[in-house]
Each structure stands twice: as C-alpha cells, then as structure tokens.
Design an enzyme around this catalytic site. Structure first.
Site, PDB file in Angstrom:
ATOM      1  N   ASP A  18       0.757  -1.252  -0.158  1.00 20.16           N
ATOM      2  CA  ASP A  18       0.031  -0.053   0.047  1.00 20.16           C
ATOM      3  C   ASP A  18       0.764   1.140   0.105  1.00 20.16           C
ATOM      4  OD1 ASP A  18      -2.335  -1.599   0.399  1.00 20.16           O
ATOM      5  OD2 ASP A  18      -1.314  -2.015   2.505  1.00 20.16           O
ATOM      6  N   THR A  19       0.305   2.283  -0.604  1.00 14.15           N
ATOM      7  CA  THR A  19       0.982   3.611  -0.746  1.00 14.15           C
ATOM      8  C   THR A  19       0.439   4.052  -2.347  1.00 14.15           C
ATOM      9  OG1 THR A  19       2.657   3.328   0.747  1.00 14.15           O
ATOM     10  CG2 THR A  19       3.174   4.854  -0.936  1.00 14.15           C
ATOM     11  N   THR A  20       0.553   5.416  -2.406  1.00 10.07           N
ATOM     12  CA  THR A  20       0.459   5.770  -3.981  1.00 10.07           C
ATOM     13  C   THR A  20       1.552   6.831  -4.275  1.00 10.07           C
ATOM     14  OG1 THR A  20      -1.302   6.264  -5.475  1.00 10.07           O
ATOM     15  CG2 THR A  20      -0.882   7.852  -3.658  1.00 10.07           C
ATOM     16  N   SER A  23       0.882   8.489   1.659  1.00  8.61           N
ATOM     17  CA  SER A  23       0.597   7.168   1.940  1.00  8.61           C
ATOM     18  C   SER A  23      -0.134   7.285   3.559  1.00  8.61           C
ATOM     19  CB  SER A  23       1.990   6.306   2.251  1.00  8.61           C
ATOM     20  OG  SER A  23       1.652   5.253   2.822  1.00  8.61           O
TER      21      SER A  23
END
Length: 532
Positions: free
Chosen positions: A353-355, A372
C-alpha cells in the site's frame, strides 16, 4: 532508451508528449493532473490535485490522514528541493509508557500506531510556494468525487475487499467505507460525504482547517477514545519542512532521495554496491542480474534497519554509509554464485500500500510525489464526523530504547515512502518512484537499472517482472520466467511464487535532446500516464 516493443504481445506503449505529462495510479487522478496543467497550473499544482483525488478514489492507499514526501526539480535545473511531510508521535509517547504496560511492539492494528497526519500541511505549504492555483481549484475535483461519487476501479476493488475485515472492526470505518456492509465491487459508485465536508474546511481555512478546530478535535477524540496518546495539541503543533536531499552517482547520473527518516538512503546504498560491478548481468531477466540485485538489497536493508531514524533525535552517518569505501566493502561480500545468509530479523511487515505520482510541466518543473496512510486503509479507523482514515505509521517505530528508531515524544518514525529524482548535466532527466512499503528501495533500483543498464523506456522498465527478498524468502512474481526462477533457486535462494504483485510505480523521462517526455505507469495498478 530502446523504443521498439513487440506489438503482438500484451502491454502498453510508453506515452510520448511534447509539453507536459503526468502519471498516477488511477485514471481519474491522472486526468485531474492534466486538467490542472491545461488550466495554467504548475507541476506542483497538478501533483497536489491528483494526490487529493487519489485520497478519495484509492482510499486503501492514501488520504488526508497520512503523510507525504516530495522531491522537486525547479525549472528544469538540478536544484532539487525535498519536503518532509511526515507526522510525529504524540508528545506523551515515551518508551517507558509502553514498557510499563507490557507493550513490546506497536502492532499495525494498534491505536498506538496512529501518528499525526502530515500530508495536508505539506500540500498547503507546497501549493503556496510552488503553485499558481488556489486550494479551491486544487481540491475541487476531490470534493466532486467525494460528494457526487466515483466508480470503483478493478485494483481498488481488490484492495478494498482484502481489507474489509479490518474495516469491519471499526464502526465509523464500516459505516463510511463498507456501504451495505461489504466492500464495493468494480464499477460500484461510492460517495464519501464526510470526507468532502472536511476537504471543504481545508479549502476555507487552509491547514488550520485540519490541524485546529472541529476536524482536529475529531481526530484526537477518535484516538483518545481507544486509549491512544495523540492529543489536539499534537495536531496544532505539527509542521513539516524543507530538507536537504541526499544523492549518489550511478553510471554518471545523480540520483536524489529524501534524507532520513525516509529509507531512500537504502536505494542509494544499493546503487553504490551495484556500481562496483562493471556489468550487473547479461540481460534484465538473467539470474545473475537478479541475484546481484537481491544481494545488494540484503546488505543495504541491513544498514537501513541499523541506522535510519529521525535525524532530530539520532545521528545517522549518511556520508559514511554512502562512501565509496563502504560500498566496496559491502560489494566484496557478494558471491555471484551463492546467496548470502544474513539471518536478517524482520523489521517491517510487507504490504503493497501507498500511492506514488509524478508530473512534469512545460517549464520542466518535475515533481516526484508520494502519499501514504501506510497499510491498506491505514489503521482501518475512520473519524466519525470528518471521515478521515487515520494512518498507522507508528508501527514503523521500535520499542527498544537502545535503537535509534525507538518511539519518543514528537519523534518521526523510520519511513518507507520514498520519491526519487535523477539529474544529469545540470538538468532533471527522470522523475520516478516505486511503491510497496518495504519493497520500495528494491523496486526503485530495479526500475532505474532497467532503464540505465538495459536501455528500457519507462513503461517497459515498470512492466518488467520483479522479485523481493523478505525474511529469508525470495518472492517472485508470476511473470518471471521459470528458467530464471530455477536459476535463482540454484544460487541458494529460497524462492517461491507470489500470489500478489510487488508494488506499483510511475516514471517520466525528460528527453532534452528531442524536447519530449516519455511517461509510464505501472500495470500492477489501475493508473495511466497522459501527456500533451
């Protein structure tokens, strides 16, 4: 960079643009970035607007309850700015408090993992310093999608379903993020009215609309109701700030990262180790290349876990760690035919997860931007009135008083999210990042060496199959050819096939000679690159 791909094979072409380009993990965010650029905004305007949209349409990955780090190349020069948008632990978070209660580890689902969100302050400061458009225009698309609804994309739906059991444990999160009691499916339309209300408050009052008043009170009361230490005064005291980026030189290119507490130093150390070898392999998917990359990662991650912490509270020997002498010493430990067994203790839990997003505008301002909430949906807790998903970044802290990354009052934890930038001859040539928690340094190095050592364009570099060493096991994506997989096993790696992809990523290459931009977006996410 090579330009030819097999048009009979599945895949996508690199995006070629003359004026400006953007690449994000979601089509609606990429479109938003392009719209901001067409309206006269800067790369920073476009990045902030896209990040805000991602916090709505990709809620497992990011949001205003999290942190961000940013690198920016100003006006097509090698003047690279870094901004640390990480939040801090509560002022009451003393290691003795945890020890007295028998808490030996801050679990990712613990209320004590919730730290001050740093992203909103960073957005407001960066928009003021490097933008042309106001918060009203920058946050308008995110407010629209939150109020009027957005259709759920396929990867977003997959992540949502995976984290539904965690969301179900928190009444506020379940009410807002599990419509009808379940995770939405691909194509379902979702609205987030409370989040829209909070975004409007930020438009009206700037960062004070988040760190003071009813929104801050909602955050603090949500945490204290479960026995957490975060108080409204911790939110009011928050300030991010500019910091000096760190760099190394790889094959004649300057590679830039944010300094600790981010783990970008790990990627630079990996590159320093690989630079000791004239060639890193016969091909991008050769067992020898991947073995060398894996071994460099093992050594660099070990240094990360020993040293990286909040530089306000610990001495981190950055210069020594990035020295040529240290790189040579570490590289000498690598056997090209046998895997190292370092008995590495697991420090961070793996998570996808994270962008990450990147934008380059017509003035060649290049922005490398990562946002994030750490795990999927962060702590899986939502505030009742403001609709904010709270991050669980505090799970990155140690509770060992002898470790530099031990939790403490107002400290920032070792941070996984790392944007990257590459410059050459006084100009930016690549803005890129690879997300995926613990995988990020490995992913950055894999993508960068795909381009530098093997001549791939940004899209091909991101498409390329990945491997990652974690807790004594080498995970390989299903796209890795079987003979390569077996070749790694023959070198002593305990290899297995992964059931989920490794991270995601975006990249924009600036071709100064031809005056064009080459942009790519990772197929492991829903996103795309666009340019004009």
């Amino acid at each position: 960079m090579s330009g030819g791909r097999d048009f009979q094979a599945a895949g996508r072409s690199v995006v070629v643009a003359g004026e400006a380009a953007a690449a994000t993990a979601h089509p609606l965010a990429t479109l938003t970035a392009i719209e901001m650029l067409l309206d006269g905004g800067t790369a920073m305007d476009a990045a902030i607007a896209a990040a805000a949209v991602l916090g709505v349409v990709e809620p497992a990955m990011t949001g205003i309850g999290g942190d961000c780090f940013v690198l920016m190349s100003v006006g097509g020069t090698d003047r690279v700015l870094a901004y640390n948008g990480a939040g801090r632990a509560a002022k009451a978070a003393h290691p003795d408090w945890f020890r007295e209660r028998g808490i030996a580890k801050i679990d990712a689902d613990s209320i004590h993992a919730v730290t001050v969100p740093g992203a909103v302050e960073a957005w407001c400061r960066l928009a003021k310093d490097h933008g042309k458009l106001g918060l009203d225009q920058l946050l308008r698309p995110a407010i629209h999608y939150a109020e009027d609804g957005f259709p759920v994309a396929p990867r977003v739906a997959r992540d949502w379903a995976e984290d539904a059991p965690r969301l179900a444990r928190n009444p506020a999160a379940a009410k807002q993020y599990l419509p009808g009691g379940k995770a939405p499916q691909t194509g379902d339309r979702v609205t987030l009215p409370l989040l829209a209300k909070t975004l409007r408050e930020i438009v009206l009052k700037g960062s004070a609309g988040f760190y003071e008043g009813w929104v801050a009170d909602d955050i603090a009361s949500t945490v204290t109701a479960e026995g957490g230490l975060l108080r409204i005064s911790d939110l009011a005291a928050h300030r991010g700030g500019y910091t000096l980026p760190i760099k190394t030189n790889y094959r004649g290119l300057d590679v830039w990262e944010c300094p600790p507490p981010g783990q970008g130093l790990t990627a630079l150390l990996m590159l320093n180790i690989l630079a000791q070898f004239p060639s890193i392999g016969s091909g991008p998917l050769s067992p020898g290349r991947l073995h060398l990359e894996i071994e460099a990662a093992k050594l660099a991650y070990l240094e990360r876990d020993r040293h990286i912490a909040d530089p306000d509270h610990a001495h981190i020997p950055v210069d020594d760690l990035l020295s040529e002498k240290h790189a040579r010493r570490l590289a000498a430990r690598i056997d090209p035919n046998h895997a190292l067994d370092l008995h590495q203790a697991k420090f961070l839990q793996p998570h996808p997860d994270t962008t990450y997003l990147t934008v380059v505008d017509r003035d060649r301002n290049a922005v490398s931007f990562i946002n994030s909430i750490y795990y999927g949906f962060g702590s899986a807790r939502a505030t009742e009135r403001s609709g904010i998903l709270l991050q669980n970044r505090g799970a990155c802290f140690s509770l060992d008083p002898a470790h530099p990354n031990c939790i403490g009052p107002g400290k920032r934890s070792m941070h996984t999210i790392i944007p990257a930038m590459v410059t050459s001859e006084g100009r930016p040539v690549l803005s890129f990042g690879v997300m995926g928690g613990d995988y990020q340094p490995m992913g950055q190095v894999h993508a960068l060496t795909n381009m530098v050592d093997f001549g791939m364009d940004p899209q091909a570099a991101l498409d390329c199959p990945r491997v990652h060493h974690e807790d004594g096991v080498l995970g390989a994506e299903t796209g890795l050819p079987e003979d390569v997989f077996l070749g790694l096993a023959d070198r002593g790696h305990k290899a297995l096939r992964l059931t989920a992809p490794l991270g995601g990523g975006q990249a924009i290459f600036i071709d100064w000679q031809r005056g064009v931009l080459l942009a790519g977006s990772d197929p492991r996410k829903d996103g795309c690159a666009l340019g004009y």
